[in-house]
Write a protein that holds these residues in place. Structure first.
Motif, PDB file in Angstrom:
ATOM      1  N   TYR A  71       1.348  -1.845  -0.359  1.00  0.00           N
ATOM      2  CA  TYR A  71       0.194   0.083   0.805  1.00  0.00           C
ATOM      3  C   TYR A  71       0.489   1.348  -0.446  1.00  0.00           C
ATOM      4  CZ  TYR A  71      -3.600   2.927   1.754  1.00  0.00           C
ATOM      5  OH  TYR A  71      -5.119   3.609   1.680  1.00  0.00           O
ATOM      6  N   LEU A  72       0.905   2.122  -0.698  1.00  0.00           N
ATOM      7  CA  LEU A  72       1.106   3.410  -1.041  1.00  0.00           C
ATOM      8  C   LEU A  72       0.328   4.535  -1.020  1.00  0.00           C
ATOM      9  CD1 LEU A  72       4.565   1.794  -3.783  1.00  0.00           C
ATOM     10  CD2 LEU A  72       4.713   2.082  -1.554  1.00  0.00           C
ATOM     11  N   GLY A  73       0.904   5.372  -0.726  1.00  0.00           N
ATOM     12  CA  GLY A  73       0.021   7.040  -1.053  1.00  0.00           C
ATOM     13  C   GLY A  73       0.310   7.504  -0.257  1.00  0.00           C
ATOM     14  N   ASP A  74      -0.442   8.791  -0.141  1.00  0.00           N
ATOM     15  CA  ASP A  74      -0.223  10.203   0.068  1.00  0.00           C
ATOM     16  C   ASP A  74      -0.626  10.224   1.815  1.00  0.00           C
ATOM     17  OD1 ASP A  74      -3.181  10.089  -0.281  1.00  0.00           O
ATOM     18  OD2 ASP A  74      -2.817  11.918  -2.050  1.00  0.00           O
ATOM     19  N   SER A  75      -1.310  11.113   2.417  1.00  0.00           N
ATOM     20  CA  SER A  75      -1.765  11.251   3.392  1.00  0.00           C
ATOM     21  C   SER A  75      -2.916  10.478   3.891  1.00  0.00           C
ATOM     22  CB  SER A  75      -1.723  12.942   4.166  1.00  0.00           C
ATOM     23  OG  SER A  75      -2.791  12.904   3.174  1.00  0.00           O
ATOM     24  N   LEU A  76      -4.009  10.302   2.049  1.00  0.00           N
ATOM     25  CA  LEU A  76      -5.603   9.061   2.482  1.00  0.00           C
ATOM     26  C   LEU A  76      -4.592   8.060   3.258  1.00  0.00           C
ATOM     27  CD1 LEU A  76      -7.103  10.854  -0.132  1.00  0.00           C
ATOM     28  CD2 LEU A  76      -7.819  12.019   2.217  1.00  0.00           C
ATOM     29  N   ALA A  77      -3.333   7.948   2.460  1.00  0.00           N
ATOM     30  CA  ALA A  77      -2.906   6.525   2.728  1.00  0.00           C
ATOM     31  C   ALA A  77      -2.310   6.310   4.353  1.00  0.00           C
ATOM     32  CB  ALA A  77      -2.098   5.390   1.710  1.00  0.00           C
ATOM     33  N   MET A  78      -1.775   7.239   4.966  1.00  0.00           N
ATOM     34  CA  MET A  78      -1.137   6.912   5.557  1.00  0.00           C
ATOM     35  C   MET A  78      -2.499   6.682   6.733  1.00  0.00           C
ATOM     36  SD  MET A  78       0.926   7.721   7.645  1.00  0.00           S
ATOM     37  CE  MET A  78       2.863   8.325   7.030  1.00  0.00           C
ATOM     38  N   GLU A  79      -3.093   8.048   6.856  1.00  0.00           N
ATOM     39  CA  GLU A  79      -4.299   7.673   7.573  1.00  0.00           C
ATOM     40  C   GLU A  79      -4.749   6.584   8.258  1.00  0.00           C
ATOM     41  OE1 GLU A  79      -7.164  11.215   7.614  1.00  0.00           O
ATOM     42  OE2 GLU A  79      -7.850  10.376   6.176  1.00  0.00           O
ATOM     43  N   SER A  80      -4.463   5.618   6.893  1.00  0.00           N
ATOM     44  CA  SER A  80      -5.602   4.749   6.627  1.00  0.00           C
ATOM     45  C   SER A  80      -4.289   3.173   6.815  1.00  0.00           C
ATOM     46  CB  SER A  80      -6.455   4.512   5.050  1.00  0.00           C
ATOM     47  OG  SER A  80      -7.204   5.285   4.455  1.00  0.00           O
ATOM     48  N   ARG A  81      -3.735   3.796   6.913  1.00  0.00           N
ATOM     49  CA  ARG A  81      -2.901   1.989   6.678  1.00  0.00           C
ATOM     50  C   ARG A  81      -2.789   0.815   7.556  1.00  0.00           C
ATOM     51  NH1 ARG A  81       2.965   4.417   7.707  1.00  0.00           N
ATOM     52  NH2 ARG A  81       3.621   2.746   6.976  1.00  0.00           N
ATOM     53  N   GLN A  82      -3.347   2.017   9.185  1.00  0.00           N
ATOM     54  CA  GLN A  82      -3.520   0.355   9.769  1.00  0.00           C
ATOM     55  C   GLN A  82      -5.117  -0.511   9.958  1.00  0.00           C
ATOM     56  OE1 GLN A  82      -3.520   2.196  13.706  1.00  0.00           O
ATOM     57  NE2 GLN A  82      -1.255   2.161  13.662  1.00  0.00           N
ATOM     58  N   VAL A  83      -6.166   0.701   8.603  1.00  0.00           N
ATOM     59  CA  VAL A  83      -7.006   0.034   9.186  1.00  0.00           C
ATOM     60  C   VAL A  83      -7.426  -0.695   7.960  1.00  0.00           C
ATOM     61  CG1 VAL A  83      -9.658   0.677   8.364  1.00  0.00           C
ATOM     62  CG2 VAL A  83      -8.635   1.508  10.597  1.00  0.00           C
ATOM     63  N   LEU A  84      -6.397  -0.829   6.981  1.00  0.00           N
ATOM     64  CA  LEU A  84      -6.962  -1.155   5.436  1.00  0.00           C
ATOM     65  C   LEU A  84      -6.084  -2.423   5.731  1.00  0.00           C
ATOM     66  CD1 LEU A  84      -7.283  -1.911   2.600  1.00  0.00           C
ATOM     67  CD2 LEU A  84      -4.519  -0.978   2.009  1.00  0.00           C
ATOM     68  N   GLY A  85      -5.321  -2.788   6.663  1.00  0.00           N
ATOM     69  CA  GLY A  85      -4.328  -3.432   7.073  1.00  0.00           C
ATOM     70  C   GLY A  85      -4.673  -4.814   7.701  1.00  0.00           C
ATOM     71  N   ARG A  86      -5.830  -4.149   8.597  1.00  0.00           N
ATOM     72  CA  ARG A  86      -7.023  -5.366   9.082  1.00  0.00           C
ATOM     73  C   ARG A  86      -7.685  -5.520   8.847  1.00  0.00           C
ATOM     74  NH1 ARG A  86      -8.470  -0.621  13.716  1.00  0.00           N
ATOM     75  NH2 ARG A  86     -10.350  -1.033  12.034  1.00  0.00           N
ATOM     76  N   GLU A  87      -8.293  -5.039   7.806  1.00  0.00           N
ATOM     77  CA  GLU A  87      -9.163  -5.611   6.858  1.00  0.00           C
ATOM     78  C   GLU A  87      -9.026  -6.425   5.641  1.00  0.00           C
ATOM     79  OE1 GLU A  87     -12.801  -4.783   6.853  1.00  0.00           O
ATOM     80  OE2 GLU A  87     -12.738  -3.723   7.890  1.00  0.00           O
ATOM     81  N   LEU A  88      -7.919  -6.649   5.219  1.00  0.00           N
ATOM     82  CA  LEU A  88      -7.011  -7.454   4.544  1.00  0.00           C
ATOM     83  C   LEU A  88      -6.867  -9.032   4.561  1.00  0.00           C
ATOM     84  CD1 LEU A  88      -4.456  -5.134   2.215  1.00  0.00           C
ATOM     85  CD2 LEU A  88      -6.844  -6.254   1.697  1.00  0.00           C
TER      86      LEU A  88
END
Length: 313
Positions: A71-88
């Motif tokens: 997962y790569l990206g800007d501040s929207l990815a920064m704020e979402s990184r833990q939640v996305l990992g949890r969902e995946l």
């Protein structure tokens, strides 16, 4: 009201140092040579039953082979990184690596770009693909174009719209080529995350999303329309601070932020771009509180990857 949005966007940029609003310039950001402590990598499998807030995105069985996701990206990815990992992990048993940098745009992740970059060489997209060997590379970019982002060389949507879109399309093509080449025979699928409504320049996001769709179609990659999950029904590019609660939010305590009105908050009053409901800080960070917009986005990305992974067998 437009003035309030613009002021809020500027304040957000100053506080977060990489807010993501292409019309605003942040006062500070990540040092050009600094890297996150290390790309956050997880290789753990979830418990048999997901806890509240981490429910599987679908009821389908996990893919036969758990995918590896970068997962790569800007501040929207920064704020979402833990939640996305949890969902995946909960839905797909995925192995997960993330290396977002606030304030960045596509060219920051390109290798071979001369001059200063907000992403160090070790965390360029191709370098991470060679190291992690992911099955999917998720790209979450709002479309930043500040003069602050050195690799854009001053090209801005605010001052040169058509040059901005041409540059963005060219960078998307080049980044695709570098990611595919780095993957070799086992090249990863890129997942372009479509963005939610922009209250200040709605047509900009519409055109950026169109570029993502065109790039995915041209290279055989994927899109995840996460932006639709944070848009009103029937108004894909209409910005809203609140939306009706979903069934998932109603069934998880704290996810429907105003249950008496059957609506949930997507944005703070002072930040019309980001989805984290905690106050911004001078140091970019994953969102520390339950934020329905982030969960919606993460669930849609997970759904898109899961659908493809299951079909691929």
């Amino acid at each position: 009201m437009r003035t309030a949005w613009i002021v809020g966007g500027v304040l957000c940029a100053v506080l977060l140092g990489g807010c993501g609003d292409p019309e605003s310039e942040p006062a500070a950001g990540p040092p050009p040579s600094a890297s996150p402590a290390a790309p956050a990598t997880t290789h753990q499998r979830p418990a048999a039953t997901a806890s509240a807030g981490t429910a599987p995105t679908t009821v389908d069985a996990a893919p036969a082979r758990p995918p590896s996701v970068l997962y790569l990206g800007d501040s929207l990815a920064m704020e979402s990184r833990q939640v996305l990992g949890r969902e995946l992990r909960a839905d797909l048993r995925a192995r997960y690596t993330s290396a977002p940098y606030s304030g960045t745009t596509l060219c920051d992740y390109l290798e071979g770009t001369p001059g200063r970059s907000l992403v160090p060489a070790a965390d360029k997209a191709a370098a991470l693909v060679r190291r992690v060997r992911p099955d999917y590379v998720v790209l979450q970019f709002w479309g930043n174009a500040w003069d602050y982002t050195p690799c854009m060389k001053g090209v801005s949507h605010a001052t040169a719209k058509e040059a901005y879109f041409r540059r963005y399309a060219a960078d998307a093509r080049r980044l695709t080529e570098q990611i595919h080449a780095a993957g070799g025979a086992g090249r990863p699928r890129i997942v372009w995350v479509l963005q939610g409504p922009d209250p200040m320049t709605p047509d900009r996001v519409r055109r950026v999303n169109a570029l993502y769709r065109e790039r995915a179609a041209a290279s055989g990659d994927l899109v995840a329309d996460a932006g639709r999950s944070v848009s009103p029904e029937g108004g894909r590019y209409t910005w809203a601070q609140y939306l009706p609660c979903t069934a998932h939010e109603r069934s998880h305590e704290g996810y429907c932020t105003q249950p008496g009105r059957d609506r949930t908050a997507l944005h703070r009053d002072d930040d019309h771009l980001h989805f984290c409901l905690a106050p911004t800080t001078s140091t970019p960070r994953p969102c520390p509180v339950t934020s329905p917009g982030i969960v919606r986005i993460a669930r849609e990305i997970t759904r898109a990857i899961g659908e493809h992974a299951r079909a691929s067998g």
